[in-house]
Design a protein around this motif. Structure first.
Motif, PDB file in Angstrom:
ATOM      1  N   TYR A   1       0.833  -1.206   0.000  1.00 40.46           N
ATOM      2  CA  TYR A   1       0.000   0.000   0.000  1.00 40.46           C
ATOM      3  C   TYR A   1       0.870   1.259   0.000  1.00 40.46           C
ATOM      4  O   TYR A   1       0.604   2.204  -0.751  1.00 40.46           O
ATOM      5  N   ASP A   2       1.891   1.274   0.847  1.00 45.29           N
ATOM      6  CA  ASP A   2       2.739   2.462   0.959  1.00 45.29           C
ATOM      7  C   ASP A   2       3.296   2.907  -0.389  1.00 45.29           C
ATOM      8  O   ASP A   2       3.478   4.106  -0.631  1.00 45.29           O
TER       9      ASP A   2
ATOM     10  N   ASP B   1       0.234   8.042  -5.383  1.00 47.87           N
ATOM     11  CA  ASP B   1      -0.682   8.806  -4.535  1.00 47.87           C
ATOM     12  C   ASP B   1      -2.085   8.882  -5.119  1.00 47.87           C
ATOM     13  O   ASP B   1      -3.074   8.814  -4.385  1.00 47.87           O
TER      14      ASP B   1
ATOM     15  N   LYS C   1      -3.873   5.663  -4.352  1.00 43.95           N
ATOM     16  CA  LYS C   1      -4.284   5.631  -2.945  1.00 43.95           C
ATOM     17  C   LYS C   1      -5.559   6.441  -2.733  1.00 43.95           C
ATOM     18  O   LYS C   1      -6.494   5.990  -2.049  1.00 43.95           O
ATOM     19  N   GLN C   2      -5.597   7.630  -3.288  1.00 47.68           N
ATOM     20  CA  GLN C   2      -6.766   8.485  -3.117  1.00 47.68           C
ATOM     21  C   GLN C   2      -8.014   7.841  -3.703  1.00 47.68           C
ATOM     22  O   GLN C   2      -9.104   7.966  -3.149  1.00 47.68           O
TER      23      GLN C   2
ATOM     24  N   ASP D   1      -8.975   4.458  -1.351  1.00 48.84           N
ATOM     25  CA  ASP D   1      -9.378   4.681   0.042  1.00 48.84           C
ATOM     26  C   ASP D   1     -10.889   4.905   0.078  1.00 48.84           C
ATOM     27  O   ASP D   1     -11.410   5.792  -0.609  1.00 48.84           O
TER      28      ASP D   1
ATOM     29  N   VAL E   1      -8.766  -1.037   1.317  1.00 52.40           N
ATOM     30  CA  VAL E   1      -7.638  -0.649   2.163  1.00 52.40           C
ATOM     31  C   VAL E   1      -8.050  -0.884   3.603  1.00 52.40           C
ATOM     32  O   VAL E   1      -8.955  -0.232   4.127  1.00 52.40           O
TER      33      VAL E   1
ATOM     34  N   LYS F   1      -2.203   1.148   7.272  1.00 56.35           N
ATOM     35  CA  LYS F   1      -3.072   0.815   6.157  1.00 56.35           C
ATOM     36  C   LYS F   1      -2.437  -0.316   5.349  1.00 56.35           C
ATOM     37  O   LYS F   1      -1.240  -0.283   5.052  1.00 56.35           O
TER      38      LYS F   1
ATOM     39  N   LEU G   1      -3.150  -3.059   1.928  1.00 58.99           N
ATOM     40  CA  LEU G   1      -3.934  -3.377   0.744  1.00 58.99           C
ATOM     41  C   LEU G   1      -4.607  -4.726   0.983  1.00 58.99           C
ATOM     42  O   LEU G   1      -3.938  -5.729   1.222  1.00 58.99           O
TER      43      LEU G   1
END
Length: 308
Positions: free
Chosen positions: A170-171, A175, A178-179, A182, A218, A227, A229
């Motif tokens: 996940y990290d 970006d 991720k947005q 989530d 997530v 967080k 995945l």
């Protein structure tokens, strides 16, 4: 169960080229948490963020509350712990796992000397089929917290197991991905894996007993807060609220993340080796490369909580 509908003003898109090369951000611990020494055993790291051998613990002996607490801290830090030369019985294996909670009974896999034990006896008639990345029983409303696997007989070569750190996965997502993920939820179902072995009548009964579960894409780890995945190719079948093609493309991209070697640890088994993994933070893959040799293992799983 009612579905959770995703709310997005525009369709999700995924990187067209899949996984990219380059440096990866690898953090073993949650942000702001510093590594602390272990007093009751020695930790031998096998990976950067995941996987460590524990030396100085004999699982035949009672585990004190102090030792259990320190082992749990190691489990949260390393996600999977390995113990070698553990000449324990199935009963001792179950007793160790029970320190973390009630034991789970698997409705589809062969049992050992107890309903709580899954016995994998793999040979030329029953080859390994666990060679795809997965999180155990994610199709349950409350998937397993973790599992303890003991190898009784190992092939001369092959039969390794790999684990992937899904917090690292996940990290390192872009970006914008991720947005977009989530807040999304996905459907997890056993049907296309275990259902193929059932008659139509048996399948309907099991689907009524274990209806498809909806979990966040997530997941927040209940103890570390990280967080992770939480989709896997074995059991995650679609993302709620997305068109089928869009859901499939996004899932296929997310499934790829477990395959990144930097997020993985690979363990070479020996007879009487034990692995204890955090099923909330990892996926695993059992290499099926030892045909026609034999591999015998027993696993017990610990009941978990509902992902959030």
């Amino acid at each position: 169960m009612s579905e959770i509908v995703a709310s997005h003003d525009r369709p999700l898109s995924v990187p067209e080229r899949g996984l990219k090369s380059g440096p990866r951000h690898l953090s073993r611990l949650p942000e702001g948490v510093e590594a602390q020494p272990y007093e009751l055993f020695t930790v031998k790291p096998l990976g950067v963020t995941i996987g460590a051998e524990i030396e100085g613990v004999d699982l035949r002996r009672p585990v004190t509350p102090e030792l259990q607490k320190e082992l749990n801290r190691a489990l949260l830090e390393w996600k999977v712990l390995f113990f070698r030369n553990q000449h324990i019985t199935s009963e001792q294996q179950r007793a160790f796992a029970r320190l973390w909670g009630e034991l789970e009974t698997h409705p589809f896999l062969p049992q050992g000397d107890s309903d709580e034990v899954v016995r994998f006896a793999k040979n030329e008639q029953s080859v390994g089929r666990e060679n795809s990345w997965h999180s155990d029983v994610s199709w349950r409303l409350t998937p397993a917290l973790g599992a303890v696997l003991r190898l009784i007989e190992v092939p001369e070569a092959g039969g390794d197991t790999l684990w992937a750190d899904m917090a690292a996965a996940y990290d390192n997502l872009p970006d914008d991905v991720k947005q977009r993920i989530d807040g999304l939820h996905a459907v997890h179902d056993f049907t296309h894996v275990f259902g193929v072995r059932l008659s139509p009548e048996e399948l309907l009964a099991k689907q009524a007993e274990f209806p498809a579960a909806i979990h966040p894409v997530v997941r927040k780890h209940p103890e570390t807060g990280r967080k992770t995945l939480y989709v896997n190719p074995n059991f995650t079948v679609r993302i709620v609220g997305l068109e089928p093609d869009e859901s499939e493309k996004l899932l296929q991209y997310l499934f790829l993340q477990a395959q990144v070697p930097e997020y993985q640890v690979r363990f070479r088994w020996e007879a009487n080796s034990v692995a204890f993994w955090d099923n909330r933070a990892t996926q695993h893959y059992a290499s099926s490369d030892y045909y026609p040799s034999r591999r015998i293992a027993e696993r017990v799983a610990i009941v978990g909580d509902r992902p959030f």
